[in-house]
Scaffold this active site. Structure first.
Site, PDB file in Angstrom:
ATOM      1  N   GLU A   1      31.612 -13.864  17.300  1.00 16.78           N
ATOM      2  CA  GLU A   1      30.733 -13.375  16.233  1.00 16.78           C
ATOM      3  C   GLU A   1      31.533 -13.104  14.961  1.00 16.78           C
ATOM      4  O   GLU A   1      32.596 -12.495  15.002  1.00 16.78           O
ATOM      5  CB  GLU A   1      30.041 -12.093  16.707  1.00 16.78           C
ATOM      6  CG  GLU A   1      29.066 -11.496  15.716  1.00 16.78           C
ATOM      7  CD  GLU A   1      28.440 -10.207  16.219  1.00 16.78           C
ATOM      8  OE1 GLU A   1      27.476  -9.731  15.586  1.00 16.78           O
ATOM      9  OE2 GLU A   1      28.919  -9.663  17.239  1.00 16.78           O
TER      10      GLU A   1
ATOM     11  N   LYS B   1      20.543 -14.246  14.133  1.00 13.21           N
ATOM     12  CA  LYS B   1      20.202 -13.215  15.112  1.00 13.21           C
ATOM     13  C   LYS B   1      18.792 -12.700  14.849  1.00 13.21           C
ATOM     14  O   LYS B   1      18.457 -12.290  13.734  1.00 13.21           O
ATOM     15  CB  LYS B   1      21.220 -12.081  15.025  1.00 13.21           C
ATOM     16  CG  LYS B   1      21.105 -11.032  16.117  1.00 13.21           C
ATOM     17  CD  LYS B   1      22.238 -10.024  15.993  1.00 13.21           C
ATOM     18  CE  LYS B   1      22.214  -8.993  17.105  1.00 13.21           C
ATOM     19  NZ  LYS B   1      23.328  -8.021  16.965  1.00 13.21           N
TER      20      LYS B   1
ATOM     21  N   CYS C   1      25.555 -11.113  20.366  1.00 13.72           N
ATOM     22  CA  CYS C   1      25.836  -9.730  20.751  1.00 13.72           C
ATOM     23  C   CYS C   1      24.701  -9.105  21.555  1.00 13.72           C
ATOM     24  O   CYS C   1      24.451  -9.446  22.701  1.00 13.72           O
ATOM     25  CB  CYS C   1      26.163  -8.922  19.489  1.00 13.72           C
ATOM     26  SG  CYS C   1      26.733  -7.226  19.801  1.00 13.72           S
TER      27      CYS C   1
END
Length: 521
Positions: A278, A339, A393
């Site tokens: 990330e 995301k 994540c």
């Protein structure tokens, strides 16, 4: 009515704390038996005054607070890492969050108490009703206010191969119900001294658990089936960049050079994909496209696409995205996904206008959510096209959303990139890894996990780790993607758990009629 002394609440909190030791990475499964202590405290008995619903709620709250206070202590590490006046917020994260999450446990205890009284249940079905109500409260915690299913009791399954295999059958929430019932078996055995039906309940539950383990063993022993992604060679690159250094502009050239060098290490077989963590590129592609293009061209050795985390920025209107991009060997952008499920107070501040310190916690700008279920495609060296579900994540912790988005993307493998450096060398990154193992087992699909400071891992379709790079280590791992397994959870999702929950509640509710009919109690 009877009131509990403060010592009872302290004991309940201690019981919750001990029970939480069953969670990864400790995995002390028998610690769940400590949940029998508060279960016995709230039990209605004919020879003693009944506790008030307020006291039962507070007792459940204390138990839940104990469950979360140690298992989530690592969240406050992010504030320590940030330093400065963020340290003043450590008590809020270290104690305030566990107490807030404990409210769901208080609600579960109160619900069980209300149902037990309304249905006139004896101690034996009351224990079962408590396990079911607490399970329902945890399911609610995983969904309301955007959801936070971290460290639900079902995560104990990740500590054992058979537990992971059982998750493929009944999922995260189903395993949570099983874990809670297992934890309250001692309470049933204690009831057995006086109530013969306790032995029937205990025996029935043990038989059901034994059947689940047999089915799990059969699933674990079954062979994985090859898919178009099987045999795909992936390089996991873990740069191990300290969080305090990650965004220092003068250090970025060295960080990028290290990523390129690791990506270009000699290989034993042709690579199909190189994966960076990330925000591996500490910058925005939209504002520095040439920089990212140049480093991915260098890293690819002219033949391998690079998947990396990066920020995306739109202007008019302004929008900031936490994204994942696939770059071709020639630097062309093959695909991008942002995301979709953002972290509250981490990537955006709910009710920002009403919280005076929102900027200090979440930064001056909110991230914007991307579209869920977008697939990224990779072309293998042999020409086959592979569809990947990109997860960034936090997104890996939601079982239902992962299942929906996996099917929506028509994916064959999951790739999760993360940066757990915020939380230090604590139990947090290890719990995060366990979540990825659960998703792999539930879906019967491999998961590629790459983290900035660790733990990076290749996880097979049974949820077992085949390759890993330990926390705090810079390195690479070259791993083949394995086969897939069909799972009941992938097919039916949370409907399995909801059916289990309804059956347990009905069995507890109908217990008085059944026992009167059978003449057993």
């Amino acid at each position: 009515m009877r009131k509990f002394p403060l010592s009872r609440y302290a004991l309940a909190m201690a019981a919750g704390l001990v029970a939480s030791l069953a969670l990864p990475p400790i995995g002390l499964t028998l610690g769940l038996f400590a949940l029998s202590i508060p279960a016995l405290m709230v039990m209605r008995r004919d020879d003693t005054p009944h506790p008030t619903i307020r006291d039962v709620f507070l007792l459940g709250w204390a138990t839940g607070g104990g469950w979360f206070v140690v298992s989530l202590y690592w969240i406050s590490n992010a504030l320590v890492t940030s330093g400065g006046w963020h340290l003043l917020l450590v008590p809020l994260a270290g104690l305030g969050l566990p107490l807030f999450l404990g409210l769901f446990w208080g609600g579960g205890f109160a619900l069980a108490h209300a149902l037990t009284g309304a249905l006139r249940l004896g101690p034996v079905p009351a224990v079962v009703m408590l396990a079911a109500s607490l399970s329902a409260a945890e399911y609610l915690r995983g969904h309301v206010l955007t959801g936070f299913p971290w460290n639900a009791p079902g995560l104990v399954a990740a500590s054992h191969d058979l537990g992971l295999a059982a998750s493929s059958l009944i999922g995260y929430w189903g395993m949570g119900l099983v874990a809670l019932i297992f934890g309250m078996l001692p309470a049933l055995l204690i009831c057995g001294d006086r109530y013969r039906s306790a032995r029937l309940w205990g025996g029935a539950m043990l038989a059901a658990m034994a059947g689940l383990l047999v089915a799990a063993h059969m699933h674990l022993s079954s062979a994985a089936v090859n898919s178009s992604a099987s045999g795909m060679m992936v390089r996991l690159v873990q740069p191990n960049i300290a969080q305090m250094e990650k965004w220092q502009r003068d250090r970025r050239p060295g960080h990028l050079a290290a990523l390129v060098a690791a990506s270009r290490r000699p290989v034993t077989a042709p690579l199909d994909l190189i994966v960076w963590p990330e925000t591996a590129f500490a910058g925005s592609y939209d504002r520095e496209p040439g920089v990212l293009t140049a480093i991915t061209q260098a890293a690819s050795s002219g033949s391998t696409p690079v998947l990396t985390g990066v920020l995306r920025v739109e202007n008019d209107p302004f929008a900031l995205f936490n994204a994942m991009m696939v770059m071709a060997p020639d630097g062309e952008v093959l695909g991008s996904a942002s995301k979709a499920h953002l972290v509250p107070f981490g990537e955006y501040a709910p009710m920002r206008d009403y919280i005076p310190f929102a900027d200090a916690i979440a930064g001056p700008y909110d991230f914007s959510p991307g579209e869920a279920g977008v697939a990224l495609t990779i072309t293998r060296q042999d020409g086959r096209v592979i569809r990947i579900l990109p997860l960034i994540c936090y997104e890996i912790i939601f079982p239902g959303a992962v299942r929906r988005n996996f099917d929506r993307a028509e994916a064959e493998v999951m790739v999760v990139i993360t940066n757990d450096a915020w939380f230090g060398n604590s139990i947090g990154p290890r719990q995060h890894l366990a979540m990825a193992q659960m998703r792999a087992a539930e879906m019967g699909r491999p998961v590629v996990r790459v983290a900035n400071t660790g733990i990076s891992a290749m996880i097979n379709s049974s949820g077992m780790i085949t390759h890993r790079i330990e926390y705090g280590t810079a390195g690479v791992a070259d791993a083949f993607i394995g086969g897939t397994k069909a799972t009941y959870y992938h097919r039916f999702g949370d409907r399995i758990y909801l059916g289990m929950l309804v059956m347990v509640i009905l069995a507890a509710a109908l217990h008085p009629r059944l026992t009167r009919y059978m003449g057993r109690e």
